[in-house]
Design a protein around this motif. Structure first.
Motif, PDB file in Angstrom:
ATOM      1  N   ASP A  89     -88.019 -22.096  34.822  1.00 15.70           N
ATOM      2  CA  ASP A  89     -86.729 -21.879  34.158  1.00 15.70           C
ATOM      3  C   ASP A  89     -85.580 -21.881  35.179  1.00 15.70           C
ATOM      4  O   ASP A  89     -84.521 -22.453  34.934  1.00 15.70           O
ATOM      5  CB  ASP A  89     -86.775 -20.558  33.375  1.00 15.70           C
ATOM      6  CG  ASP A  89     -85.515 -20.341  32.581  1.00 15.70           C
ATOM      7  OD1 ASP A  89     -85.245 -21.162  31.685  1.00 15.70           O
ATOM      8  OD2 ASP A  89     -84.770 -19.390  32.884  1.00 15.70           O
ATOM      9  N   ASP A  90     -85.794 -21.243  36.327  1.00 14.52           N
ATOM     10  CA  ASP A  90     -84.758 -21.241  37.375  1.00 14.52           C
ATOM     11  C   ASP A  90     -84.473 -22.660  37.871  1.00 14.52           C
ATOM     12  O   ASP A  90     -83.324 -23.021  38.144  1.00 14.52           O
ATOM     13  CB  ASP A  90     -85.211 -20.414  38.591  1.00 14.52           C
ATOM     14  CG  ASP A  90     -85.242 -18.921  38.324  1.00 14.52           C
ATOM     15  OD1 ASP A  90     -84.384 -18.423  37.586  1.00 14.52           O
ATOM     16  OD2 ASP A  90     -86.151 -18.263  38.871  1.00 14.52           O
ATOM     17  N   TYR A  93     -82.570 -24.428  35.163  1.00 17.12           N
ATOM     18  CA  TYR A  93     -81.217 -23.865  35.062  1.00 17.12           C
ATOM     19  C   TYR A  93     -80.278 -24.511  36.085  1.00 17.12           C
ATOM     20  O   TYR A  93     -79.116 -24.842  35.790  1.00 17.12           O
ATOM     21  CB  TYR A  93     -81.306 -22.355  35.279  1.00 17.12           C
ATOM     22  CG  TYR A  93     -80.004 -21.669  35.552  1.00 17.12           C
ATOM     23  CD1 TYR A  93     -79.109 -21.363  34.520  1.00 17.12           C
ATOM     24  CD2 TYR A  93     -79.661 -21.308  36.858  1.00 17.12           C
ATOM     25  CE1 TYR A  93     -77.911 -20.718  34.795  1.00 17.12           C
ATOM     26  CE2 TYR A  93     -78.472 -20.667  37.133  1.00 17.12           C
ATOM     27  CZ  TYR A  93     -77.596 -20.371  36.104  1.00 17.12           C
ATOM     28  OH  TYR A  93     -76.405 -19.737  36.373  1.00 17.12           O
ATOM     29  N   LYS A  96     -79.541 -28.100  34.914  1.00 22.58           N
ATOM     30  CA  LYS A  96     -78.646 -28.071  33.731  1.00 22.58           C
ATOM     31  C   LYS A  96     -77.216 -27.741  34.144  1.00 22.58           C
ATOM     32  O   LYS A  96     -76.268 -28.378  33.698  1.00 22.58           O
ATOM     33  CB  LYS A  96     -79.115 -26.962  32.764  1.00 22.58           C
ATOM     34  CG  LYS A  96     -80.055 -27.444  31.701  1.00 22.58           C
ATOM     35  CD  LYS A  96     -80.267 -26.321  30.684  1.00 22.58           C
ATOM     36  CE  LYS A  96     -81.750 -25.994  30.657  1.00 22.58           C
ATOM     37  NZ  LYS A  96     -82.113 -24.766  29.990  1.00 22.58           N
ATOM     38  N   THR A  97     -77.070 -26.714  34.986  1.00 20.78           N
ATOM     39  CA  THR A  97     -75.727 -26.292  35.395  1.00 20.78           C
ATOM     40  C   THR A  97     -75.019 -27.429  36.123  1.00 20.78           C
ATOM     41  O   THR A  97     -73.823 -27.695  35.905  1.00 20.78           O
ATOM     42  CB  THR A  97     -75.816 -25.047  36.310  1.00 20.78           C
ATOM     43  OG1 THR A  97     -76.583 -24.059  35.642  1.00 20.78           O
ATOM     44  CG2 THR A  97     -74.444 -24.510  36.651  1.00 20.78           C
TER      45      THR A  97
END
Ligand code: SF4
Length: 322
Positions: A89-90, A93, A96-97
């Motif tokens: 997930d990190d 993330y 995505k960011t």
């Protein structure tokens, strides 16, 4: 989250998640690399800053760990401490960011470098994320990329019993799952074990052990694997030692300057005039070419180095110190 604008992109400093990652464009190979075997033969006497276009090439450099358990003598990341591996997930993330932070919806090349904070071979999530999630995630974020090219750079920690399996698995992803479209870089930095011990604080494998691992790797599909040398004027780079240890059909040699991090300066590495004088590199490049190696010399601009987007930097470490 703090977003630091740079000349060629942005650095995201996310203290809540203990993550730091960045998005940058590239000046173009003809401007910042010399690689005779690729047809880039001009000696780079300093790189002029100019605007970059993410539609041509977009580089996302993300962290694989929160801080780093290693203590490389040229790197600021350990100043932040070590707070564990990034979850899948990190990793997602960060991608995505980065994508959502720009207006661009189409690019010829999206490179994902697992190279900001952390030593990737400690984190098996890098493998599963790349294998199962990366390409779909880029598309879900609305980015159409002709090529998605993930790259692992490792300093091959001797304490990591899983490092060799990680590297072999990565080669399988590169050669089979991705048809060659992935990169693998070994941080070698010196052909002298004592000098390597100083640079890596005795935490990287011996050259002979790296050589044995290299022998077990399959022939690369697509680009060869890379032996990376972040050089100073004092670097020992003996081509005959490389001839003895590594196969020229599997590896290219890449030369970059060691970057001007706080830790590199404190450790007394000579990071002096690397940016403007090609002679700093040619003294390493010429003997390697004579020995038949494919050599890439990469020169960052003064702006890129002062922006602290290069390897070994970590703005989050400063925040921790302050
Ligand atoms: S260079 Fe990489 S492995 Fe070494 S301390 Fe820095 S982040 Fe960790």
């Amino acid at each position: 989250m703090e977003i630091v604008k740079t000349h060629t992109g942005k650095i995201y400093v996310d203290r809540d998640r203990s993550l730091e990652f960045l998005t940058v464009g590239d000046y173009g190979k003809e401007n910042n690399i010399k690689a005779n075997f690729l047809g880039y033969t001009k000696e780079i006497e300093g790189v002029e800053h100019h605007d970059v276009d993410l539609a041509d090439k977009w580089v996302a450099t993300i962290s694989t760990q929160k801080g780093c358990p290693m203590h490389c003598g040229f790197c600021d990341v350990p100043l932040f401490g070590f707070h564990g591996n990034c979850s899948e997930d990190d990793l997602g993330y960060q991608i995505k960011t980065i994508i959502h932070g720009e207006q661009i919806k189409k690019t010829a090349r999206f490179n994902v470098h697992f190279a900001r904070m952390g030593e990737p071979t400690f984190n098996p999530n890098v493998l599963s994320f790349t294998e199962d999630k990366l390409d779909a995630l880029v598309a879900e974020c609305g980015l159409e990329a002709d090529t998605i090219h993930p790259v692992v750079s490792t300093m091959l920690p001797r304490s990591n019993m899983m490092a060799e399996d990680f590297v072999r698995y990565w080669c399988d992803i590169k050669n089979n799952a991705r048809g060659g479209e992935a990169g693998l870089q070994f941080s070698i930095n010196s052909t002298d074990d004592a000098q390597r011990d100083k640079q890596f604080n005795g935490m990287s494998m011996r050259l002979r052990a790296i050589s044995r691992l290299a022998d077990t790797l399959p022939s690369p599909v697509g680009r060869k694997y890379t032996l990376n040398f972040a050089v100073t004027n004092e670097t020992i780079l003996d081509p005959s030692v490389l001839d003895d240890l590594f196969d020229k059909d599997k590896f290219v040699v890449k030369i970059t300057p060691i970057h001007q991090t706080s830790t590199a300066l404190l450790s007394g590495f000579d990071v002096g005039d690397s940016y403007q004088k090609y002679s700093v590199y040619s003294k390493f490049e010429a003997p390697l070419l004579d020995h038949g190696w494919d050599v890439i010399v990469f020169v960052p601009s003064y702006e890129e180095d002062s922006d602290r987007i290069t390897c070994g930097n970590a703005l989050i470490s400063n925040a921790r110190k302050n």
